[in-house]
Design a protein around this motif. Structure first.
Motif, mmCIF file in Angstrom:
data_model
loop_
_atom_site.group_PDB
_atom_site.id
_atom_site.type_symbol
_atom_site.label_atom_id
_atom_site.label_comp_id
_atom_site.label_asym_id
_atom_site.label_seq_id
_atom_site.Cartn_x
_atom_site.Cartn_y
_atom_site.Cartn_z
ATOM 1 N N UNK A 1 0.827 -1.212 0.000
ATOM 2 C CA UNK A 1 0.000 0.000 0.000
ATOM 3 C C UNK A 1 0.859 1.258 0.000
ATOM 4 N N UNK A 2 1.881 1.274 0.855
ATOM 5 C CA UNK A 2 2.745 2.457 0.953
ATOM 6 C C UNK A 2 3.514 2.675 -0.350
ATOM 7 N N UNK A 3 4.092 1.614 -0.915
ATOM 8 C CA UNK A 3 4.849 1.748 -2.155
ATOM 9 C C UNK A 3 3.965 2.220 -3.304
ATOM 10 N N UNK A 4 2.733 1.763 -3.334
ATOM 11 C CA UNK A 4 1.816 2.193 -4.393
ATOM 12 C C UNK A 4 1.568 3.691 -4.323
ATOM 13 N N UNK A 5 1.352 4.193 -3.137
ATOM 14 C CA UNK A 5 1.137 5.638 -2.968
ATOM 15 C C UNK A 5 2.369 6.418 -3.425
ATOM 16 N N UNK A 6 3.559 5.928 -3.055
ATOM 17 C CA UNK A 6 4.793 6.643 -3.382
ATOM 18 C C UNK A 6 5.055 6.678 -4.877
ATOM 19 N N UNK A 7 4.914 5.545 -5.553
ATOM 20 C CA UNK A 7 5.253 5.523 -6.974
ATOM 21 C C UNK A 7 4.248 6.317 -7.795
ATOM 22 N N UNK A 8 2.990 6.306 -7.418
ATOM 23 C CA UNK A 8 1.994 7.099 -8.150
ATOM 24 C C UNK A 8 2.221 8.585 -7.930
ATOM 25 N N UNK A 9 2.691 8.948 -6.748
ATOM 26 C CA UNK A 9 2.990 10.367 -6.472
ATOM 27 C C UNK A 9 4.199 10.829 -7.283
ATOM 28 N N UNK A 10 5.219 9.956 -7.399
ATOM 29 C CA UNK A 10 6.422 10.320 -8.138
ATOM 30 C C UNK A 10 6.129 10.483 -9.622
ATOM 31 N N UNK A 11 5.355 9.571 -10.198
ATOM 32 C CA UNK A 11 5.075 9.628 -11.621
ATOM 33 C C UNK A 11 4.073 10.729 -11.975
ATOM 34 N N UNK A 12 3.180 11.060 -11.033
ATOM 35 C CA UNK A 12 2.131 12.010 -11.368
ATOM 36 C C UNK A 12 1.156 11.396 -12.358
ATOM 37 N N UNK A 13 0.553 12.228 -13.179
ATOM 38 C CA UNK A 13 -0.346 11.739 -14.225
ATOM 39 C C UNK A 13 -1.362 10.742 -13.658
ATOM 40 N N UNK A 14 -2.018 11.132 -12.570
ATOM 41 C CA UNK A 14 -2.920 10.189 -11.907
ATOM 42 C C UNK A 14 -4.152 9.861 -12.731
#
Length: 502
Positions: A196-209
């Motif tokens: 869960x934590x890693x998913x939040x981090x990688x989506x934040x880094x890439x942007x383009x949600x």
């Protein structure tokens, strides 16, 4: 990009993970027993073997994100991540169902338990399936953060969650229920939390949600992913075949001894995994940029530093395993059984670790087919070798097979990389950047072990002598590989300061 910073945080993560395992092991043995630890070792083997189902998607995502950052196509990378999330969830469900269905057969016919009831073993294997499913997407999100050069994010998450998992597990076993089933339940909870934590981090880094799902985009990366997946399958079979065979033909207690030796040798991952996670995206970026000069310079200089540190650590394990186990577990019989096995495993793992450089270069250059051909060829050798040696020598035979196949890997893999990928990665690389550090670190380690044997010193003195020998070996390796001005230049490059090579 600061290579030194990325390498430092990745190494910190590896150090913490190794220390967690080393510190927690005596507690697990005390609360659960040697056979139960054998089940934990079998879980680790099963977890690694099932990585074949990744089919190269995690390294593919890393490469795509690294390329996307260079070419301005981050939205496409974000879309690929969302698509692969669906794939990973489906695979996690398949893993859980498969392990649950096969657990009775594994408990009855595969694992050779003597004191643990068959019902306990079967229940533990079922919980392994749940645990594996909960942890399955970790590699996807970790790969995404590697490609985005965000190792600090992934490493910090791994450190915090794994420390909390180990402390919680030990506390529950000490003051709650002492059973192997409880161990796997706690591990599954923290594995899901890490996802869960890693998913939040990688989506934040890439942007383009708002990036869309695009299953058609899988066709674009499928060729690379399929070959990378083939490499992963062959590589996992190479690294786990000895454990799979031994789990069947030796007692669960002997298998636990083999996994103890494997745990000791896992200390080498302090260097190998951080090196791959740091350099693979950098190689990919340099190749996308067409900067061959910087690629060659980074490849050569990083190899010399890495090989020096790796061989110094490996020879320390080779010559000082027995005193280390004595101080760690306080059991002379276990130390006697584990020492020769750990020595051969360390030699094989050091040779395998050096080959992370050719492997990273092959993937970065978009040639996973070459890596697959090499691994497939090695499989033809290791399958009969490990079977014969394990049947003849037990757990020592498994370690001997691992060392022999990696010696062949160094020879064949280096030649193929020099011929098919980059000329500078061929025989000259092996002679200059690998052989010199190996000899420079081997000689002091051998002399230190000889002194300890002649003087019959205690374990603390032996470890101290081994540490001094390792430091001398590192100094000799650096002095033999770099001129002073070149070493300063490498340090400047690592810390992000401009050099003529860049």
């Amino acid at each position: 990009m600061r290579l030194a910073r990325n390498m430092a945080v990745a190494m910190a993560n590896s150090v913490v993970l190794v220390l967690i395992n080393l510190i927690a092991l005596p507690f697990y043995l005390r609360f659960l027993g040697m056979e139960a630890y054998g089940l934990i070792g079998f879980y680790a083997t099963l977890q690694t073997v099932l990585q074949v189902l990744d089919v190269g998607l995690a390294p593919t995502l890393s490469r795509e994100i690294a390329h996307g950052a260079e070419t301005g196509q981050q939205r496409r990378s974000a879309s690929l991540l969302r698509t692969l999330e669906v794939v990973y969830v489906a695979v996690a469900i398949v893993i859980a169902v498969f392990v649950l269905l096969t657990a009775p057969w594994i408990g009855d016919y595969w694992l050779q338990a003597k004191t643990l009831p068959t019902e306990t073993v079967t229940q533990a294997v079922m919980l392994m399936g749940i645990n594996l499913a909960c942890r399955w997407p970790i590699s996807l999100y970790h790969g995404g953060l590697i490609g985005a050069h965000r190792l600090a994010h992934s490493s910090a998450t791994s450190i915090v969650i794994n420390v909390c998992a180990a402390v919680t597990t030990i506390a529950v076993l000490a003051w709650g229920m002492r059973s192997i089933q409880v161990f796997f339940v706690v591990q599954a909870v923290f594995g899901l939390l890490q996802v869960i934590v890693l998913r939040v981090l990688v989506r934040r880094v890439l942007g383009e949600r708002d990036a869309p799902y695009d299953f058609g985009d899988l066709k674009r990366v499928w060729h690379f992913s399929a070959w990378a997946g083939g490499v992963a399958i062959a590589g996992l079979l190479l690294s786990q075949f000895d454990k799979v065979v031994l789990s069947r033909i030796v007692s669960l207690e002997s298998f636990a001894h083999y996994m103890l030796a494997t745990l000791l040798v896992s200390g080498l991952q302090i260097l190998t995994r951080p090196a791959f996670n740091t350099l693979y995206p950098k190689f990919s970026a340099l190749i996308a940029r067409g900067d061959t000069a910087s690629l060659e310079y980074l490849y050569d200089s990083a190899t010399k530093l890495f090989a020096t540190a790796l061989f110094a650590l490996a020879f320390g394990v080779v010559f000082q395993t027995k005193p280390l186990v004595m101080l760690w577990l306080g059991n002379a019989k276990v130390a006697e059984d584990v020492a020769p096995v750990a020595a051969w495993l360390a030699i094989g793992s050091a040779l395998n670790g050096v080959m992370y450089f050719p492997y990273s270069l092959q993937l970065a250059a978009g040639q996973p087919k070459l890596a697959f051909a090499t691994a497939a060829g090695l499989l033809v050798v290791i399958i009969p070798a490990v079977l014969l040696l394990a049947m003849r020598f037990g757990i020592l035979g498994g370690a001997l097979g691992w060392a022999l196949v990696n010696l062949l890997y160094v020879v064949a893999g280096t030649w193929l990389t020099g011929r098919k990928v980059m000329v500078f990665a061929g025989w000259s690389w092996l002679q200059r950047n690998v052989t010199v550090p190996a000899l420079a670190t081997f000689i002091p380690a051998l002399i230190g072990a000889w002194i300890c044997s002649m003087l019959a010193v205690g374990p603390w003195t032996a470890l101290g002598t081994g540490s001094i020998a390792a430091l001398i070996g590192i100094a000799l390796g650096v002095a033999g590989s770099f001129a002073p001005s070149e070493f300063r230049r490498v340090v400047a490059m690592a810390f992000g300061r401009p050099t003529s090579a860049q």
